[in-house]
Design an enzyme around this catalytic site. Structure first.
Site, mmCIF file in Angstrom:
data_model
loop_
_atom_site.group_PDB
_atom_site.id
_atom_site.type_symbol
_atom_site.label_atom_id
_atom_site.label_comp_id
_atom_site.label_asym_id
_atom_site.label_seq_id
_atom_site.Cartn_x
_atom_site.Cartn_y
_atom_site.Cartn_z
ATOM 1 N N GLY B 116 0.760 -1.027 -0.157
ATOM 2 C CA GLY B 116 0.087 -0.034 -0.100
ATOM 3 C C GLY B 116 0.741 1.161 -0.067
ATOM 4 N N HIS B 264 -6.963 5.812 -12.781
ATOM 5 C CA HIS B 264 -6.283 5.439 -11.715
ATOM 6 C C HIS B 264 -6.714 4.982 -10.504
ATOM 7 C CE1 HIS B 264 -2.468 5.331 -9.236
ATOM 8 N NE2 HIS B 264 -3.391 5.484 -8.187
ATOM 9 N N ARG B 355 23.821 0.235 25.843
ATOM 10 C CA ARG B 355 24.064 -0.366 24.616
ATOM 11 C C ARG B 355 25.070 -1.169 24.520
ATOM 12 N NH1 ARG B 355 27.735 4.418 21.815
ATOM 13 N NH2 ARG B 355 28.535 5.399 23.601
ATOM 14 N N SER B 382 28.639 2.647 17.011
ATOM 15 C CA SER B 382 27.809 3.520 18.093
ATOM 16 C C SER B 382 26.732 3.159 18.580
ATOM 17 C CB SER B 382 27.677 4.784 17.290
ATOM 18 O OG SER B 382 27.671 6.078 18.038
ATOM 19 N N GLU B 411 17.876 4.520 6.843
ATOM 20 C CA GLU B 411 17.308 3.954 8.147
ATOM 21 C C GLU B 411 15.876 2.995 7.437
ATOM 22 O OE1 GLU B 411 18.079 7.127 8.041
ATOM 23 O OE2 GLU B 411 19.620 7.133 9.293
ATOM 24 N N ASP B 469 25.645 16.414 20.899
ATOM 25 C CA ASP B 469 25.315 16.643 19.298
ATOM 26 C C ASP B 469 23.921 17.256 19.207
ATOM 27 O OD1 ASP B 469 27.104 15.034 18.118
ATOM 28 O OD2 ASP B 469 26.193 13.280 17.971
#
Lengths: 672, 672
Positions: B116, B264, B355, B382, B411, B469
């Site tokens: 979709g 369409h 992490r 990282s 991503e 950051d």
């Protein structure tokens, strides 16, 4: 010292400052910035046109950085321009400094855009290039003849969004867009060739770009490429600069540190840092210095610029004298003030879908707000942004007089290009698609919110009533999701996005009015696909300006408050009839914007939703969408699963969005 | 009738069924489906290899549709295969039917993927192609020698994501991937040339694809292209089929309706529908028919397939006899069951960032779960997915034995390719990036949730403690945002995504265990960048399996409950010391997953958070993140604005995430 030696020294100066900033901050990204220093030095010392005494001058060239982590490069060259002090550079990445880790929009300091999430920065540039072309078409070449420069890195070239930007800049023939691609073959985790073996030159040529490939560390080649790019009349230009990451860097053991991915995201560190500064000709004890000859280079450029700009501003002055109406228009457009709009001729057809009501509003805007550009991601005849085509036409290659920007199927690119139009100045952008696809736009919504860009997001097909198209096209969690941005404040203390989901055609008008008045934050407008009954006669729609209000026909004394946004309000009105027939007295509250309602006085909030009232909320979104309003003394009936494919009238029945179900839920709640 | 005439008649039969389905449903997209019918007919009647008696056969070719709105084309050809009845086709887009508006994954009916949102379907295909290559490398060509077919349209070619897919399929040399691009020059709002003038052949060549351009309505050209594509040994193949939208359609006035964008997204309607059916040789009174000769064509193909598949399955049997260990492995991998994992050798370093604890877990998984593929969007060192590199290496062109998939900076593509690996079967995928960039993945998260794909999302750098950051990299609203998916149920009644944010290294282990046990829905794992103190000695981490639990050292009788997820729990523990010193007794509750907690018995929930308790919640996200847990009898201290660039220790102080502030807030609350 010959000119080339001086230019290389200036680039080395940027490299030294970069390495020192990151070292002092104990955090940052030296490698890329050191590789890109040569280009940035040539651009800023020889090409970029700006007014040294007025960073806001409308006619300035714009520079949009895409890889925000290369910020030390930008801060350093801007320090040479005089826009930052050496003290500012030493405060890099510290609390309250003007040199945060990633650049944050700050035109006074020469920062045109916030950057960080890769790919968005150069897309803002493409949007700015459209804005420049549009403004040139409407105002004149005299005042709009500048260039839009973008700087992109390997990561941005890989990000999905650069395809949309490449395609659209090519289709539109944005020859005012000049992009430098810092191609250093190294990225954070690996060398590029693990994930990218494309022929980037060929790719951009396939989109119709002019592509020039050079040694990106060679001042002569950079200068030549920029000269050619400035002469291009038909196509956007991509300068692919093959650069050496961490140019000039030396490891602790004295061997080269160039091209090493470890220089990407961390300080060079200890002896490597010391060796690098020495190798670049810097003073380890005192690295935060702009060399006299480099300072002189930039001072000379500033002097040149004063002449260039004086000439341009003389032309602008003459133009203004000859075109007073246009000059007034331009001043207004660049003022950042909300436009004055006469809505008195707007006619809304009762009981229409709110997307149709939105189209009517857009018709008014197309006639009156001549610096508005509306976009759609190939859905204009469905999200009904085509209402804006009433008094304008599509922007096409070679004719930028139209104000409708057809973006094709690329929601994120569309949003970022529209943001870029605003960043350029002079334009009020809006863009539309289906609400479920707002998911694709979230990264851009967040950036618009952070930069306080008053873009208008138009999202139609707001709930499961999309119907037959099924769950992939039916928003459920999206209203709660976008309303999180109403709860998140920007750095100015405002709700970072204003969100409206109007209850009928007339509330749509008021919400569009508020959207146009809001020049401080993005506004989201969420519209229904299907017909929605008007609210009861006598409703004072102006009260929608308070975010939530009592709808006409509510009982003075009531047993329960029924509360909703969007088309669910009409369902509550139907449910209320059944309840009243059964002797239950009700108040009905429409809440187009919870965020705006929470900004009202405590007294007003208490007046609409008195403490202790029993409240029933109805939402086609997740129940949590209304839980903050309903509180612990009430109940929410919402949708807690994905939707289904079927006609929406069937779904209303199956999922319980009917007057009967409202009646049953409320009765059960009151009998508890 | 010669073969070509018969093939064209079969394609016309698909067109008739398509037009009739949309007409009957009064909703849908006939134009594209009618244009693509020729290709789909050749592919399904001559090339696609599947087992007519077992749609789940692991060795089958896979077909992934990208433009889900072309579903009638797919349903029609699958009806010819015998996977749908004509009755099913007549229930198109109706409540409870097996033929929803957009296809929903249903392998028994031959639907390999939900589609979709454009661009995702062909990206699933590329992921499936990686899975096939990986499994071939580990099991053998005998059992893994099939092809992955994808079908894409103009919209998918425009969507940003197709750039990531084009790049990665090219880099990896996925010659098992064959994609047909239905290029009909028409899209929903406009003709394509308004938004796209790219040279698509050149673009895909720049990514290293084999590109063949043909008349996509010509059976001979289609056959030839598919034959060549099947012979390709180095590159993915793109077949650009120039097609005529709404081929065979006729307007009400008898003129051609071909190539008209109005075909369409809506039924042909009235006389146009009647004229079209007639023109295609159909019976208006009885359009839901498969012609006898077309049925025979497909019956013949089914007979051929039985032979082809019997031979292949004979080879498979022999392989299994000769490779019993591999055969057992294959059976296990394709079983869909959670893998057995021995966690006993896992050592977690106390007080580490979660992490890092996740990296340790991934080390265990890399040694034991040999059908797991882990990916990162250029952040493996990282986000610490590089822990998985302990016992494997990168997947690269020509060597698919590695289990680490470097996706580059993209991503959304990464997430969709990982989903595709699972859709193929045999693979358990995981992918990582920074939490703030989960925004880019939302469209894929939603599709994974809808399809019940047990992908593991690994998101590090979970809050403002990203620090220097700055705000573009600091999640705030993201935890509340992803937890909306815990509140949204899939069609199986499960929480559509399971979300964990563990409080320390040991809770991380338990959360990873639960993630690996969860084969029903996606799991999200959210990890800290910075060091986090371990929870007090004696904490029973297994209780994390209940979603929320009381941490060791809590007072039996208490004045207040302190509640948090992630690293904020450790801050509460520090705050509790100050409170206790002041005589306040506290219980501390860690809530790695609110969704899981709400699935526990009412008794357990009441035991952990007794009604009437005063509760203080601490979150680095928006306060709303915890409001559902804290309720009306408590308070939440959260972050209600974007973050800032500064060292995270400074931010902890500035933003109030300290023991002292916990003490102050709780004292104030208790004194109210």
């Amino acid at each position: 010292m010959n000119q080339k030696t001086l230019m290389n020294r200036a680039a080395d100066n940027i490299r030294i400052l970069t390495a020192a900033m990151v070292e002092k901050a104990k955090s940052g990204h030296p490698g890329g910035a050191m590789g890109g220093a040569d280009f940035i030095n040539v651009l800023f010392s020889e090409f970029l046109i700006y007014d040294p005494s007025n960073p806001f001058w409308e006619g300035r060239d714009r520079f949009y950085l895409d890889p925000g982590h290369m910020s030390p490069m930008l801060y350093s060259v801007l320090a040479m321009q005089g826009k930052f002090t050496l003290e500012d550079l030493q405060q890099f990445r510290q609390w309250g400094s003007v040199t945060p880790g990633h650049p944050e929009r700050d035109i006074a300091h020469g920062i045109e855009n916030t950057s960080g999430p890769l790919g968005q920065g150069h897309t803002f540039a493409a949007g700015a290039a459209v804005a420049e072309k549009y403004l040139e078409a409407h105002l004149g070449h005299e005042v709009m003849q500048h260039k839009i420069y973008a700087f992109i890195s390997d990561g941005g070239i890989q990000e999905e969004i650069s395809q949309g930007t490449g395609r659209l800049a090519g289709v539109l023939g944005l020859n005012n867009l000049i992009m430098f691609y810092d191609s250093n073959d190294v990225q954070l985790s690996t060398n590029c060739d693990v994930v990218m073996r494309e022929d980037t030159e060929m790719k951009y040529k396939s989109w119709g770009w002019n592509v020039i490939t050079i040694n990106g560390n060679d001042v002569d080649e950079i200068r030549k490429a920029l000269t050619l790019a400035n002469q291009e009349t038909e196509r956007p230009t991509l300068i692919i600069g093959k650069t050496i990451m961490a140019k000039g860097a030396v490891q602790a053991d004295g061997t080269s540190y160039e091209g090493d991915f470890r220089t990407h995201g961390a300080p060079l560190g200890g002896d490597a840092y010391i060796n690098t500064i020495k190798n670049l000709g810097g003073d380890v004890e005192n690295p935060f210095v702009i060399y006299d000859d480099v300072a002189e280079l930039y001072a000379k450029r500033n002097a040149e610029l004063k002449e260039i700009v004086a000439k341009r501003q003389e032309i602008e002055k003459q133009w203004a004298a000859e075109n007073p109406e246009k000059a007034a228009k331009m001043a207004e457009w660049f003022s950042g003030k909300a436009p004055n709009i006469d809505w008195s001729n707007l006619v809304q057809k009762p009981n229409s879908p709110t997307r149709v009501a939105s189209a009517a509003c857009l018709g008014v805007l197309s006639e009156q707000v001549k610096n508005m550009i509306v976009s759609s991601a190939d859905l204009c005849n469905s999200d009904r942004t085509d209402g804006f085509l009433k008094d304008t036409h599509n922007i096409i290659r070679g004719d930028f007089s139209g104000a409708f920007f057809q973006a094709g199927v690329s929601e994120l690119t569309m949003a970022c290009m529209c943001i870029g139009m605003y960043l350029h100045g002079g334009i009020i952008p809006a863009c539309g698609t289906f609400f479920v696809f707002s998911d694709y736009m979230k990264p851009a919504i967040r950036m618009a919110a952070l930069m306080r860009v008053p873009i208008k997001f138009i999202w139609s097909h707001d709930a499961f009533r999309v119907g037959e198209d099924g769950p992939t096209h039916e928003p459920v969690e999206q209203e709660a999701q976008i309303r999180l941005m109403e709860k998140l404040r920007n750095h100015n203390g405002e709700d970072s996005v204003r969100v409206f989901r109007p209850a009928d055609v007339n509330e749509t008008t008021v919400c569009w009015q508020m959207a146009m008045e809001n020049m401080n934050t993005p506004t989201a407008l969420i519209f229904s696909r299907q017909n929605v009954d008007n609210l009861p006669e006598g409703t004072n729609y102006d009260m929608a300006r308070k975010g939530a209000y009592v709808v006409a026909g509510s009982d003075e004394q009531y047993d329960v408050i029924l509360l909703a946004s969007g088309s669910e309000v009409a369902t509550l009105v139907s449910g209320a009839s059944l309840l009243r027939a059964d002797g239950v007295k009700v108040r009905i509250v429409s809440v187009p914007s919870e965020g705006l309602f929470r900004r009202q006085t405590k007294e007003y909030q208490e007046e609409v939703l008195p403490t202790g009232s029993k409240i029933f909320g109805l939402t086609a979104g997740l129940p949590v969408t209304l839980e903050g309003l309903v509180g612990s003394n009430g109940e929410v009936f919402g949708l807690n699963s994905f939707g289904y494919s079927a006609p929406f009238t069937v779904l209303n029945e199956k999922l319980g969005f009917t007057a009967e179900n409202v009646y049953n839920c409320v009765k059960t709640m009151l009998n508890k």
